[in-house]
Design an enzyme around this catalytic site. Sequence first.
Site, PDB file in Angstrom:
ATOM      1  N   LYS A   1       0.829  -1.217   0.000  1.00 49.93           N
ATOM      2  CA  LYS A   1       0.000   0.000   0.000  1.00 49.93           C
ATOM      3  C   LYS A   1       0.860   1.263   0.000  1.00 49.93           C
ATOM      4  CE  LYS A   1      -2.268  -0.832   3.858  1.00 49.93           C
ATOM      5  NZ  LYS A   1      -1.579  -2.060   4.306  1.00 49.93           N
TER       6      LYS A   1
ATOM      7  N   ARG B   1      -9.294   0.639   9.193  1.00 53.59           N
ATOM      8  CA  ARG B   1      -8.788  -0.681   9.547  1.00 53.59           C
ATOM      9  C   ARG B   1      -9.814  -1.466  10.361  1.00 53.59           C
ATOM     10  NH1 ARG B   1      -2.968   0.649   9.226  1.00 53.59           N
ATOM     11  NH2 ARG B   1      -1.686  -1.181   9.491  1.00 53.59           N
TER      12      ARG B   1
ATOM     13  N   ARG C   1      11.881  -5.618   4.942  1.00 57.87           N
ATOM     14  CA  ARG C   1      11.659  -4.223   4.562  1.00 57.87           C
ATOM     15  C   ARG C   1      12.574  -3.276   5.357  1.00 57.87           C
ATOM     16  NH1 ARG C   1       5.615  -1.905   4.867  1.00 57.87           N
ATOM     17  NH2 ARG C   1       5.827  -2.178   7.112  1.00 57.87           N
TER      18      ARG C   1
ATOM     19  N   ARG D   1      11.656  -0.977  10.674  1.00 60.04           N
ATOM     20  CA  ARG D   1      10.594  -0.547  11.585  1.00 60.04           C
ATOM     21  C   ARG D   1      10.529  -1.515  12.757  1.00 60.04           C
ATOM     22  NH1 ARG D   1       5.113   0.676   8.285  1.00 60.04           N
ATOM     23  NH2 ARG D   1       4.314  -0.437  10.103  1.00 60.04           N
TER      24      ARG D   1
ATOM     25  N   ARG E   1       0.442  -8.684  13.738  1.00 62.45           N
ATOM     26  CA  ARG E   1      -0.229  -7.711  12.860  1.00 62.45           C
ATOM     27  C   ARG E   1      -1.088  -8.422  11.820  1.00 62.45           C
ATOM     28  NH1 ARG E   1       4.631  -4.618  10.609  1.00 62.45           N
ATOM     29  NH2 ARG E   1       3.149  -3.304   9.509  1.00 62.45           N
TER      30      ARG E   1
HETATM   31  P1  AMP Z   1       1.085   0.887   9.208  1.00 63.63           P
HETATM   32  O1  AMP Z   1       2.254   1.769   8.968  1.00 63.63           O
HETATM   33  O2  AMP Z   1      -0.101   1.285   8.385  1.00 63.63           O
HETATM   34  O3  AMP Z   1       1.410  -0.580   9.092  1.00 63.63           O
HETATM   35  O4  AMP Z   1       0.642   1.129  10.734  1.00 63.63           O
HETATM   36  C1  AMP Z   1       1.518   0.845  11.820  1.00 63.63           C
HETATM   37  C2  AMP Z   1       0.725   0.709  13.101  1.00 63.63           C
HETATM   38  O5  AMP Z   1       0.038   1.929  13.394  1.00 63.63           O
HETATM   39  C3  AMP Z   1      -0.374  -0.351  13.079  1.00 63.63           C
HETATM   40  O6  AMP Z   1       0.122  -1.650  13.354  1.00 63.63           O
HETATM   41  C4  AMP Z   1      -1.288   0.162  14.182  1.00 63.63           C
HETATM   42  O7  AMP Z   1      -0.771  -0.100  15.477  1.00 63.63           O
HETATM   43  C5  AMP Z   1      -1.235   1.670  13.959  1.00 63.63           C
HETATM   44  N1  AMP Z   1      -2.280   2.100  12.999  1.00 63.63           N
HETATM   45  C6  AMP Z   1      -2.089   2.666  11.769  1.00 63.63           C
HETATM   46  N2  AMP Z   1      -3.259   2.933  11.176  1.00 63.63           N
HETATM   47  C7  AMP Z   1      -4.227   2.540  12.023  1.00 63.63           C
HETATM   48  C8  AMP Z   1      -5.646   2.526  11.986  1.00 63.63           C
HETATM   49  N3  AMP Z   1      -6.321   2.993  10.917  1.00 63.63           N
HETATM   50  N4  AMP Z   1      -6.318   2.011  13.051  1.00 63.63           N
HETATM   51  C9  AMP Z   1      -5.662   1.557  14.136  1.00 63.63           C
HETATM   52  N5  AMP Z   1      -4.329   1.519  14.243  1.00 63.63           N
HETATM   53  C10 AMP Z   1      -3.605   2.005  13.203  1.00 63.63           C
END
Ligand code: AMP
Length: 227
Positions: free
Chosen positions: A17, A92, A133, A166, A177
Site C-alpha cells: 500500500k 482498519r 523491509r 521498523r 499484525r
Molecule cells: P502501518 O504503517 O499502516 O502498518 O501502521 C503501523 C501501526 O500503526 C499499526 O500496526 C497500528 O498499530 C497503527 N495504525 C495505523 N493505522 C491505524 C488505523 N487505521 N487504526 C488503528 N491503528 C492504526
Amino acid sequence: MSLTQVLILLGAPGAGKGTQAVRLCAARSLAHISTGDLFRENLKKETALGKRAKGFMDAGQLVPDELVLEMLFDRVAKPDCRNGYLLDGFPRTIAQAEALEKRLGPSNRAGNHVTVLSLRVPESVLVERLTGRRTCSACGNIQHMLFSAPKIAGKCDKCGGALVQRSDDTVEVVKKRLEVYRAQTQPLEGFYSARKLLTEIDGHRGEDEVFRDLSARAFAALDGEAA
Ligand code: AMP
C-alpha cells in the site's frame, strides 16, 4: 460544491500500500494520508498522542478507534486534502469505515467520490516482504533486503540516508499484525463490496505491473465519476 476524490487502499500489512500510494499520489496530486506515518511522526515528536499509541503499535495491535479518528479527521480537514486524498492504512475496522462514511455522506453522490482498491497478496509472501523491509530515515524511501537490496549496505539508494527496520517489522510483531488484520480489517472487503465500491487487485506481482493495473483502475474510476 467541488468534488472531493477519496481513494482508499486496502490490503494486509506488506501488501504494498505505502509504495503504491506514493506513486499514485505523485501521478494525480492527491494528498497521501497514511495513519501509520502520522502515528510514527507523533512517536518521534513524543506528543501525547504518540505516547498513547506506542504500546499498541509495539505490540502489533490497532490503536483504539477514537484516537485514530480524531487524528485522521484533523488531517483531512487541511487545505491540501480539499480536492482529494488517498487513505493508506485507514480504515482498519468496520467502526472506522462507518465513521468515515458518516463524515463523507453517501458515497459517490453528494460532493465526494470514493474508490476502494484492495491489494491481495498471499500471507507467506507478506511475512517475507515485511521482515526484509527497510525504510530510509531521511526520505522515507522503502527498500527490501532481498528484492531491492541497497547498493551500499545500510544506505538508501535514493538519498544515502540511513536505512532502518521498523520496530514492528520483526517476525513476532508481524505475525500479530497479520492476525489482527484477518480479524479486524479483512471484513472491510465485505463492507465496501456490499456498497459496490470495491475493486480487487492482484498485488503479488512486480511493483511496476501492480502500479499499471492499480493506477488504470483508480484513475478510470475517479475520472469516470468526475466527468
Ligand atoms: P502501518 O504503517 O499502516 O502498518 O501502521 C503501523 C501501526 O500503526 C499499526 O500496526 C497500528 O498499530 C497503527 N495504525 C495505523 N493505522 C491505524 C488505523 N487505521 N487504526 C488503528 N491503528 C492504526
